[in-house]
Scaffold this active site. Structure first.
Site, PDB file in Angstrom:
ATOM      1  CE1 TYR A  32       4.285  -1.721   4.765  1.00 54.20           C
ATOM      2  CE2 TYR A  32       2.217  -1.334   5.916  1.00 54.20           C
ATOM      3  CZ  TYR A  32       3.347  -0.846   5.294  1.00 54.20           C
ATOM      4  OH  TYR A  32       3.528   0.506   5.177  1.00 54.20           O
ATOM      5  NE  ARG A  51      -1.330  -1.523  -1.512  1.00 53.63           N
ATOM      6  CZ  ARG A  51      -1.758  -0.417  -0.903  1.00 53.63           C
ATOM      7  NH1 ARG A  51      -1.733   0.743  -1.523  1.00 53.63           N
ATOM      8  NH2 ARG A  51      -2.222  -0.476   0.325  1.00 53.63           N
ATOM      9  CE  LYS A 144       0.590  -0.655   2.670  1.00 59.08           C
ATOM     10  NZ  LYS A 144       1.160   0.628   3.070  1.00 59.08           N
ATOM     11  CD  GLU A 176       4.837   7.176  -1.581  1.00 65.73           C
ATOM     12  OE1 GLU A 176       3.674   6.777  -1.553  1.00 65.73           O
ATOM     13  OE2 GLU A 176       5.819   6.397  -1.628  1.00 65.73           O
ATOM     14  CG  LEU A 200       1.914   1.986  -1.799  1.00 67.83           C
ATOM     15  CD1 LEU A 200       2.852   0.787  -1.781  1.00 67.83           C
ATOM     16  CD2 LEU A 200       1.195   2.096  -0.482  1.00 67.83           C
TER      17      LEU A 200
HETATM   18  N1  PDD Z   1       0.376   3.327   4.372  1.00 70.22           N
HETATM   19  N2  PDD Z   1       2.200   5.908   0.439  1.00 70.22           N
HETATM   20  C1  PDD Z   1       2.819   5.248   1.432  1.00 70.22           C
HETATM   21  C2  PDD Z   1       4.310   5.316   1.540  1.00 70.22           C
HETATM   22  C3  PDD Z   1       2.057   4.483   2.346  1.00 70.22           C
HETATM   23  O1  PDD Z   1       2.684   3.796   3.305  1.00 70.22           O
HETATM   24  C4  PDD Z   1       0.643   4.468   2.229  1.00 70.22           C
HETATM   25  C5  PDD Z   1      -0.222   3.678   3.175  1.00 70.22           C
HETATM   26  C6  PDD Z   1       0.049   5.190   1.191  1.00 70.22           C
HETATM   27  C7  PDD Z   1      -1.440   5.225   0.982  1.00 70.22           C
HETATM   28  O2  PDD Z   1      -1.924   4.001   0.478  1.00 70.22           O
HETATM   29  P1  PDD Z   1      -3.413   3.505   0.786  1.00 70.22           P
HETATM   30  O3  PDD Z   1      -4.317   4.574   0.318  1.00 70.22           O
HETATM   31  O4  PDD Z   1      -3.527   2.258  -0.007  1.00 70.22           O
HETATM   32  O5  PDD Z   1      -3.495   3.293   2.274  1.00 70.22           O
HETATM   33  C8  PDD Z   1       0.860   5.898   0.311  1.00 70.22           C
HETATM   34  C9  PDD Z   1      -0.300   2.568   5.396  1.00 70.22           C
HETATM   35  C10 PDD Z   1      -1.584   3.159   5.826  1.00 70.22           C
HETATM   36  C11 PDD Z   1       0.660   2.325   6.540  1.00 70.22           C
HETATM   37  O6  PDD Z   1       1.830   2.093   6.250  1.00 70.22           O
HETATM   38  O7  PDD Z   1       0.264   2.339   7.705  1.00 70.22           O
END
Ligand code: PDD
Length: 278
Positions: A32, A51, A144, A176, A200
């Protein structure tokens, strides 16, 4: 009623029907993206698609994504979302009788999209309260995937303890958080975990690293140790939903109330949003 996207069609959410044999339902077998939009414009859309393509390739899900590139914009339009919004895109391995092995190669992936108005929690800009959580996830956190049970457990535990985020610690290293990347400042230098299979590759993380390099803020992709993070000068989180969010405490340890580098990056990030979406 929201208009959603399902397998090539825009339709009312109540009519978006997915088989209970969908691999996303039976195996959590999908990937996703969550994309932010302001002013009716998706932010860093190409990076999210790149991505998503990478996640599909690593999962061996053969989805054609090029024809989906207009879906986020159209979801915003169909749902009259002209302000701050989020777009969710999910691709699963498709519908097939339950079996641990992959379904036949001609099985069509299920593609679903949804958009909604976003109201960020004002507490995020005032300082996140965080806890440390053991990182019990699998070792492909670079993909993801929709299977988010450990993330969900840790987010729930954080909520029950009155915190906003759980920071995942694996082998003593803060990798993270449940839905964000983690940064810490030591002696004026910004640190964040290097890219690996344990994190991620966050799009907001990459924007922030670029901003540091562009504006002469010293930064290094280097491990942040759990034993050191409580002594950091500043800690902040980055994510599509948080943007750049200062942290005020880690596991009950208060961090300094002033966070000049995070504040500067918050302002620089806002400039990027203005440039891209307004
Ligand atoms: N999540 N690390 C994890 C485990 C994440 O699920 C996310 C984002 C990020 C940050 O990635 P980005 O800057 O590309 O949003 C880091 C989304 C927002 C979610 O699962 O809702």
């Amino acid at each position: 009623m929201a208009t959603v996207y399902l397998n090539g069609q825009f339709l009312p959410d109540a009519q978006a029907l997915i088989s209970p044999l969908d691999r996303g339902f039976t195996y959590g077998d999908g990937v996703y993206e969550v994309i932010r939009a302001w002013n009716g414009k998706p932010f860093f859309l190409a990076d999210h698609f790149s991505r998503l393509a990478d996640s599909c390739a690593k999962m061996r899900i053969g989805a054609y994504l090029t024809h989906l590139e207009d879906v986020p914009q159209r979801l915003l339009k169909e749902n009259s979302l002209t302000g701050d919004a989020l777009i969710y895109l999910q691709v699963t391995r498709g519908t097939a009788p339950r079996s641990h092995v992959f379904p036949p190669a001609d099985t069509k992936p299920t593609v679903y999209g949804l958009a909604w108005q976003f109201n960020p929690n004002p507490a995020w800009t005032q300082g996140m309260v965080t806890i440390l959580e053991p990182d019990v996830r699998w070792s492909r956190c670079d993909i993801k995937v929709t299977s988010l049970i450990p993330n969900s457990f840790s987010a729930q535990r954080a909520k029950e303890l009155g915190a906003h985020e759980g920071l995942f610690v694996r082998d003593g290293v803060v990798q993270e958080a449940t839905l964000s990347n983690v940064f810490a400042v030591f002696g004026g230098e910004v640190h964040t975990a290097p890219l690996s299979n344990y994190i991620l590759p966050g799009i907001t993380r990459a924007i922030v690293l670029d901003l540091c390099r562009e504006h002469g803020i010293p930064c290094r992709e280097t491990p942040i140790f759990a034993t050191e993070i409580t002594r950091a000068d500043e800690v902040f989180l980055t994510s599509t939903v948080y943007d750049v969010a200062p942290v005020k405490s880690v596991e009950g340890h208060a961090l300094p109330a002033e966070h000049p580098i995070a504040d500067r990056l918050v302002a620089l990030f806002r400039d990027v949003v203005r440039r891209e979406c307004f």
